[in-house]
Motif scaffolding. Structure first.
Motif, short mmCIF file in Angstrom:
data_model
loop_
_atom_site.label_atom_id
_atom_site.label_comp_id
_atom_site.label_asym_id
_atom_site.label_seq_id
_atom_site.Cartn_x
_atom_site.Cartn_y
_atom_site.Cartn_z
N MET A 1 0.85 -1.19 0.00
CA MET A 1 0.00 0.00 0.00
C MET A 1 0.88 1.22 0.00
O MET A 1 1.82 1.33 0.78
N LEU A 2 0.61 2.14 -0.88
CA LEU A 2 1.31 3.40 -0.85
C LEU A 2 0.69 4.28 0.20
O LEU A 2 -0.48 4.65 0.11
N PRO A 3 1.39 4.59 1.28
CA PRO A 3 0.77 5.28 2.41
C PRO A 3 0.67 6.76 2.18
O PRO A 3 1.25 7.32 1.26
N LEU A 4 -0.07 7.41 3.06
CA LEU A 4 -0.07 8.86 3.09
C LEU A 4 1.21 9.31 3.77
O LEU A 4 1.42 9.07 4.95
N CYS A 5 2.11 9.96 3.00
CA CYS A 5 3.26 10.56 3.65
C CYS A 5 2.77 11.71 4.50
O CYS A 5 1.64 12.15 4.37
N HIS A 6 3.62 12.25 5.36
CA HIS A 6 3.14 13.25 6.32
C HIS A 6 4.20 14.32 6.47
O HIS A 6 5.38 14.03 6.57
N ALA A 7 3.73 15.56 6.46
CA ALA A 7 4.67 16.67 6.61
C ALA A 7 4.58 17.22 8.01
O ALA A 7 4.84 16.53 8.98
N VAL A 12 -1.13 19.19 6.96
CA VAL A 12 -1.20 17.74 6.82
C VAL A 12 -1.25 17.27 5.39
O VAL A 12 -1.13 16.08 5.13
N VAL A 13 -1.47 18.15 4.42
CA VAL A 13 -1.38 17.71 3.04
C VAL A 13 0.08 17.49 2.71
O VAL A 13 0.94 18.27 3.09
N THR A 14 0.38 16.42 2.02
CA THR A 14 1.77 16.04 1.86
C THR A 14 2.07 15.70 0.42
O THR A 14 1.20 15.43 -0.39
N THR A 15 3.31 15.72 0.13
CA THR A 15 3.78 15.27 -1.18
C THR A 15 4.86 14.23 -0.98
O THR A 15 5.64 14.29 -0.04
N CYS A 16 4.87 13.27 -1.87
CA CYS A 16 5.90 12.23 -1.82
C CYS A 16 6.85 12.36 -2.99
O CYS A 16 7.50 11.41 -3.39
N ALA A 17 6.92 13.56 -3.57
CA ALA A 17 7.80 13.73 -4.72
C ALA A 17 9.25 13.53 -4.33
O ALA A 17 10.05 12.96 -5.05
N ALA A 18 9.62 14.03 -3.15
CA ALA A 18 10.97 13.83 -2.64
C ALA A 18 10.90 12.79 -1.54
O ALA A 18 9.99 12.78 -0.74
N ASN A 401 -1.05 9.31 -5.88
CA ASN A 401 -0.27 8.81 -7.01
C ASN A 401 -0.37 9.74 -8.22
O ASN A 401 0.62 9.95 -8.94
N LEU A 402 -1.55 10.31 -8.46
CA LEU A 402 -1.76 11.13 -9.65
C LEU A 402 -1.28 12.57 -9.47
O LEU A 402 -0.70 13.16 -10.38
N ASP A 403 -1.54 13.14 -8.29
CA ASP A 403 -1.30 14.56 -8.09
C ASP A 403 -0.15 14.87 -7.14
O ASP A 403 0.22 16.04 -6.98
N GLY A 404 0.37 13.84 -6.46
CA GLY A 404 1.51 14.06 -5.58
C GLY A 404 1.16 14.54 -4.19
O GLY A 404 2.04 14.78 -3.38
N TRP A 405 -0.11 14.72 -3.90
CA TRP A 405 -0.55 15.09 -2.56
C TRP A 405 -1.95 14.55 -2.35
O TRP A 405 -2.65 14.17 -3.30
N THR A 406 -2.37 14.51 -1.10
CA THR A 406 -3.71 14.02 -0.80
C THR A 406 -4.16 14.59 0.54
O THR A 406 -3.47 15.43 1.13
N ILE A 407 -5.29 14.14 1.03
CA ILE A 407 -5.83 14.61 2.30
C ILE A 407 -5.63 13.54 3.37
O ILE A 407 -5.67 12.34 3.06
N ASP A 408 -5.39 13.96 4.58
CA ASP A 408 -5.30 13.01 5.68
C ASP A 408 -6.67 12.40 5.95
O ASP A 408 -7.71 13.06 5.79
N GLN A 409 -6.67 11.17 6.42
CA GLN A 409 -7.91 10.49 6.82
C GLN A 409 -7.70 9.92 8.22
O GLN A 409 -6.66 9.34 8.52
#
Length: 603
Positions: A1-7, A12-18, A401-409
């Motif tokens: 599972m690709l997890p929600l990375c966390h800043a 709380v919106v995060t990016t996994c680009a780096a 995966n598509l946009d590089g960021w998402t919302i926490d749940q």
């Protein structure tokens, strides 16, 4: 599972680009959840690897619903290791008169206590505006069960009865119409004929009323909102209320969240679903629509102060209505990363169920693109294949995966209503580990304390004696053991660096979650492999306490190179579990449905 990375804690919106070191650990070679659900483990039974989660996330992710009028509950929440307390600051109390917003002394004291104890509040902004009661009316004619017309004696107060504001109920507060059609203040008044002194209810009576009986009419401050109407007066009033609560949190020096409503549209408070929710039949009932997207749109425009953000409640029950996009008209095209990051930063769920894993899924399946039916395809065997929580998680994962960021749940409410302490501890521990591994950031259990006199309930503390029960002590022990694992971000690893079940001789599937962390100054991770047998209802109807408990099964675990097993123990009662060396690099333990932890440390 690709997890929600966390800043950051607030952003709380995060990016996994780096590649940073996220709280939920992703091995560089492959996403977490490497072992397919229900695949044979080498030559044994089915094994379910739900994921890898950092000790830091688990340590920071525990919360409880507490009663704000009881400061000792907040103290006990902190003592168990919780970082969050969920409290309701009801709209009817905060705004007793239109335009006058004020916290009660109990609310102010609760915020002060939370600040002193270092707890984050999650304030539920719910259940509808305040109301005032008109002088009691007298029936001049009987009204039979099934009728919807009340004929009243002449009264000057009839001039104040009006559609949109007025609700009828018995003087003692009991309801006159069927559940699902009443608000807390009563049955919705759909029309008034002042010439004939008649009031028409939106739903039929469920009991006969006699001539001469009294009827109460309650007038709410604001009418039910109209979904899709941005200038609606009721919606605007609720937005002011939510913003006021956010300002009060910030003013008390607190970081936290204001939760927008609770389980919308809440069956016992139809205010948030619009006028059509109150009608028993006809086309008007079909117009019942929750205003939760309207709330989100209104609040995304401006950021709350300081370290405060909003939690969106629109996903609680169905799981379909995610904030980013959804089957019922998501607002993805209107929402930006900056809006989510600065305002409505998370969405929350209430996954109650027959077992702790009732809504769980195979993470490998859920993270694959193009899965046609995530409900049945990705459900764990013996769980609810129609559960929609899988859909909301997939939307969040796909967006990442598509946009590089998402919302926490998050999970803002969960638990089990049962008297037996060991069974409750088993349920809560498994729920906590499984749902963190599946990607939820925080879990608030409902609730911390309740009185045994009320019968089997959800609490982990006896409200009469204030004595912690076994589930409390078990969670407290887990929190302390996470400190021993180490709450520094885990070092990177590949799949070979994880302890892995290679054979399971068990009655039921073996479910596993790996907890990873680094102790202060350490280079390598310390890990807990948590595992349990996962019984499930064979007929689909048994409740958790009715499912037969399994006999101990033997589980063989591969010890990662350079590691050794320090010890193993039951997470429920802390009793030791024997670890038997089988051959080089393989150790065996016995496992029931109580979660067992094996601690792995670098040599």
């Amino acid at each position: 599972m690709l997890p929600l990375c966390h800043a950051a804690a607030v952003a709380v919106v995060t990016t996994c680009a780096a590649r940073a070191t996220p709280d939920t650990v992703t091995p560089p070679a492959r996403a977490v959840g490497a072992r397919p659900t229900d695949s044979a483990a080498a030559s044994g039974g089915p094994v379910e690897m739900l994921g890898v989660v950092s000790a830091a996330q688990l340590r920071d992710g525990l919360g409880f619903a507490v009663e704000p009028s009881r400061p000792w509950e907040l103290q006990l929440a902190r003592d168990v290791g919780a970082r969050e307390v969920r409290m309701q600051f009801g709209w009817n109390d905060v705004e007793p008169a239109a335009g006058r917003l004020v916290l009660t002394p109990v609310m102010r004291e609760a915020l002060a206590t939370a600040a002193r104890l270092g707890l984050r509040p999650l304030i539920v902004a719910a259940y509808g505006p305040a109301s005032t009661r008109l002088p009691l009316f007298t029936l001049r004619a009987p009204a039979a069960r099934g009728d919807s017309v009340l004929s009243l004696e002449l009264s000057p107060a009839l001039a104040d009865v009006r559609r949109g504001h007025s609700y009828a109920q018995a003087p003692d507060g009991s309801q006159l119409v069927a559940e699902g059609y009443w608000a807390y203040q009563g049955a919705y008044v759909s029309s008034v004929d002042r010439d004939s002194n008649r009031v028409v209810l939106a739903a039929p009576l469920t009991r006969t009323l006699n001539a001469g009986e009294r009827v109460a009419i309650n007038n709410r401050l604001y009418p039910p909102p109209v979904a899709g109407a941005p200038n609606d007066s009721g919606l605007a009033a609720y937005v002011r209320y939510a913003r006021f609560l956010a300002a009060q949190l910030a003013g008390a020096g607190l970081a936290g969240h204001v939760e927008l409503w609770n389980e919308p549209a809440w069956a016992h408070d139809r205010w948030d679903g619009g006028e059509g929710c109150f009608f028993a039949s006809g086309v008007e009932r079909s117009t019942c629509r929750s205003i939760n997207y309207d709330l989100a749109k209104a609040l995304l425009g401006t950021a709350p102060p300081g370290g405060v953000r909003y939690t969106w409640g629109g996903t609680h029950k169905t799981g379909f209505a995610t904030l980013i996009t959804g089957a019922s008209g998501g607002i993805r095209t209107a929402v930006t990363r900056e809006q989510i990051e600065g305002s409505v930063s998370e969405e929350s769920f209430h996954p109650y169920g027959r077992t702790p894993e009732w809504h769980a899924w195979n993470p490998d399946c859920l993270s694959r693109p193009g899965v046609a039916n995530v409900f049945a395809t990705c459900a764990l065997v013996g769980t609810n294949p129609t559960s929609n929580f899988k859909w909301a998680r997939k939307v969040a994962i796909d967006h990442l995966n598509l946009d590089g960021w998402t919302i926490d749940q998050t999970v803002s409410e969960a638990g089990i209503r049962i008297a037996d302490a060991a069974t409750k501890a088993r349920y809560l521990l498994r729920f906590y580990l499984a749902h963190h591994a599946l990607g939820f950031r925080r879990i608030d259990f409902y609730r911390l304390a309740d009185a045994p006199a009320s019968g089997p309930n959800y609490g982990v503390v006896d409200a009469n004696t204030r004595e912690p029960m076994l589930p409390y002590r078990a969670l407290q022990a887990l929190m302390n053991q996470l400190d021993d694992v180490g709450t520094a971000p885990p070092a990177e690893y590949d799949n070979g660096g994880l302890p892995t079940v290679v054979k399971a001789q068990t009655t039921w599937p073996v479910t596993t979650v790996v907890v990873a962390g680094r102790r202060s100054g350490a280079v390598r991770n310390t890990m807990l492999l948590t595992l349990w047998q996962r019984p499930y209802p064979k007929t689909g109807r048994e409740e958790f306490e009715q499912i037969s408990r399994p006999d101990p099964g033997r589980v063989a675990v591969r010890v990662p190179t350079g590691y050794h097993v320090v010890r193993a123990w039951s997470l429920v009662d802390q009793s030791p579990v024997a670890v038997v060396p089988v051959r080089a690099g393989i150790a065996e333990v016995r496992v029931t449905d109580d979660p067992v932890a094996m601690r792995f440390a670098p040599r």
